[in-house]
Design a protein around this motif. Structure first.
Motif, PDB file in Angstrom:
ATOM      1  N   UNK A 196     -24.193  66.283  -1.704  1.00  0.00           N
ATOM      2  CA  UNK A 196     -22.796  66.164  -1.279  1.00  0.00           C
ATOM      3  C   UNK A 196     -21.864  66.923  -2.225  1.00  0.00           C
ATOM      4  N   UNK A 197     -22.082  66.768  -3.526  1.00  0.00           N
ATOM      5  CA  UNK A 197     -21.230  67.489  -4.484  1.00  0.00           C
ATOM      6  C   UNK A 197     -21.423  69.002  -4.388  1.00  0.00           C
ATOM      7  N   UNK A 198     -22.677  69.430  -4.268  1.00  0.00           N
ATOM      8  CA  UNK A 198     -22.937  70.858  -4.118  1.00  0.00           C
ATOM      9  C   UNK A 198     -22.322  71.419  -2.855  1.00  0.00           C
ATOM     10  N   UNK A 245     -15.770  75.279  -1.108  1.00  0.00           N
ATOM     11  CA  UNK A 245     -14.594  75.857  -1.763  1.00  0.00           C
ATOM     12  C   UNK A 245     -14.832  77.309  -2.147  1.00  0.00           C
ATOM     13  N   UNK A 246     -16.064  77.651  -2.466  1.00  0.00           N
ATOM     14  CA  UNK A 246     -16.363  78.997  -2.952  1.00  0.00           C
ATOM     15  C   UNK A 246     -16.758  79.963  -1.836  1.00  0.00           C
ATOM     16  N   UNK A 247     -17.473  79.477  -0.801  1.00  0.00           N
ATOM     17  CA  UNK A 247     -17.995  80.431   0.161  1.00  0.00           C
ATOM     18  C   UNK A 247     -18.106  79.957   1.583  1.00  0.00           C
ATOM     19  N   UNK A 248     -17.275  79.041   2.017  1.00  0.00           N
ATOM     20  CA  UNK A 248     -17.291  78.605   3.401  1.00  0.00           C
ATOM     21  C   UNK A 248     -18.555  77.845   3.766  1.00  0.00           C
ATOM     22  N   UNK A 249     -18.969  77.964   5.024  1.00  0.00           N
ATOM     23  CA  UNK A 249     -20.120  77.191   5.490  1.00  0.00           C
ATOM     24  C   UNK A 249     -21.438  77.669   4.880  1.00  0.00           C
ATOM     25  N   UNK A 250     -21.555  78.969   4.651  1.00  0.00           N
ATOM     26  CA  UNK A 250     -22.772  79.472   4.009  1.00  0.00           C
ATOM     27  C   UNK A 250     -22.843  79.005   2.568  1.00  0.00           C
ATOM     28  N   UNK A 251     -21.737  79.090   1.857  1.00  0.00           N
ATOM     29  CA  UNK A 251     -21.694  78.600   0.486  1.00  0.00           C
ATOM     30  C   UNK A 251     -21.945  77.104   0.411  1.00  0.00           C
ATOM     31  N   UNK A 252     -21.487  76.379   1.433  1.00  0.00           N
ATOM     32  CA  UNK A 252     -21.716  74.937   1.466  1.00  0.00           C
ATOM     33  C   UNK A 252     -23.201  74.628   1.595  1.00  0.00           C
ATOM     34  N   UNK A 253     -23.898  75.363   2.448  1.00  0.00           N
ATOM     35  CA  UNK A 253     -25.330  75.129   2.621  1.00  0.00           C
ATOM     36  C   UNK A 253     -26.105  75.480   1.354  1.00  0.00           C
ATOM     37  N   UNK A 254     -25.749  76.590   0.733  1.00  0.00           N
ATOM     38  CA  UNK A 254     -26.420  76.994  -0.512  1.00  0.00           C
ATOM     39  C   UNK A 254     -26.120  75.989  -1.625  1.00  0.00           C
ATOM     40  N   UNK A 255     -24.861  75.618  -1.759  1.00  0.00           N
ATOM     41  CA  UNK A 255     -24.486  74.643  -2.777  1.00  0.00           C
ATOM     42  C   UNK A 255     -25.159  73.300  -2.562  1.00  0.00           C
ATOM     43  N   UNK A 260     -28.032  72.809  -1.072  1.00  0.00           N
ATOM     44  CA  UNK A 260     -29.447  72.956  -1.410  1.00  0.00           C
ATOM     45  C   UNK A 260     -29.696  72.909  -2.907  1.00  0.00           C
ATOM     46  N   UNK A 261     -28.884  73.620  -3.658  1.00  0.00           N
ATOM     47  CA  UNK A 261     -29.034  73.638  -5.118  1.00  0.00           C
ATOM     48  C   UNK A 261     -28.710  72.269  -5.706  1.00  0.00           C
ATOM     49  N   UNK A 262     -27.610  71.673  -5.242  1.00  0.00           N
ATOM     50  CA  UNK A 262     -27.229  70.356  -5.743  1.00  0.00           C
ATOM     51  C   UNK A 262     -28.233  69.278  -5.384  1.00  0.00           C
ATOM     52  N   UNK A 263     -28.748  69.315  -4.167  1.00  0.00           N
ATOM     53  CA  UNK A 263     -29.750  68.338  -3.739  1.00  0.00           C
ATOM     54  C   UNK A 263     -31.049  68.474  -4.510  1.00  0.00           C
TER      55      UNK A 263
END
Length: 138
Positions: free
Chosen positions: A35-37, A43-53, A55-58
């Motif tokens: 959720x945090x990622x 905030x940094x990259x829209x929906x693609x950045x949200x998915x990447x963030x 994945x990394x955060x999870x």
């Protein structure tokens, strides 16, 4: 940003579902990390950045919460669950759905990964000695 706290609380509530499997720490770690990622990635990259963030955060959260022998599996499960939950949640409910999906997916993935690591391929003797006894004859 004002919905971040309710979304995180909802993600933590969803993580409680995985506690029944005994994998609570990796589930909570994967859920909160996803959720945090997701929020930071949005905030940094829209929906693609949200998915990447997500994945990394999870992955990071799942690994941090897992026991010693199951960190890799919990990280993989948390990362894939968070990223998948983020993408599916985005399709269903926009950015809020993406964050909720990342939290729930990370919690489920972290718990499943940790549980699979605990069950898989364990052929140790669990403290039983299978050696020959030496008899002392006086």
């Amino acid at each position: 940003m004002r919905i971040t706290i309710p979304v995180l609380l909802l993600g933590m509530l969803g993580a409680q579902c995985a506690l029944a499997a005994g994998d609570g720490t990796s589930a909570v770690g994967g859920g909160i990390g996803g959720a945090l990622g997701n929020v930071i990635g949005q905030q940094m990259g829209g929906s693609t950045g949200a998915a990447v963030g997500a994945g990394v955060g999870g992955a990071a959260g799942g690994a941090l919460g897992a026991k010693r022998g199951s960190k890799t599996e919990a990280a993989i499960g948390g990362g894939l669950g968070s990223a998948g939950g983020s993408v599916i949640g985005n399709q269903l409910g926009g950015s809020t759905g993406s964050t909720i999906g990342a939290g729930l997916g990370g919690a489920a993935g972290g718990a499943v990964g940790s549980n699979l690591a605990d069950d898989g391929g364990d052929n140790r003797s669990h403290g039983k000695r299978h050696g020959h006894k030496k008899n002392k004859h006086d």
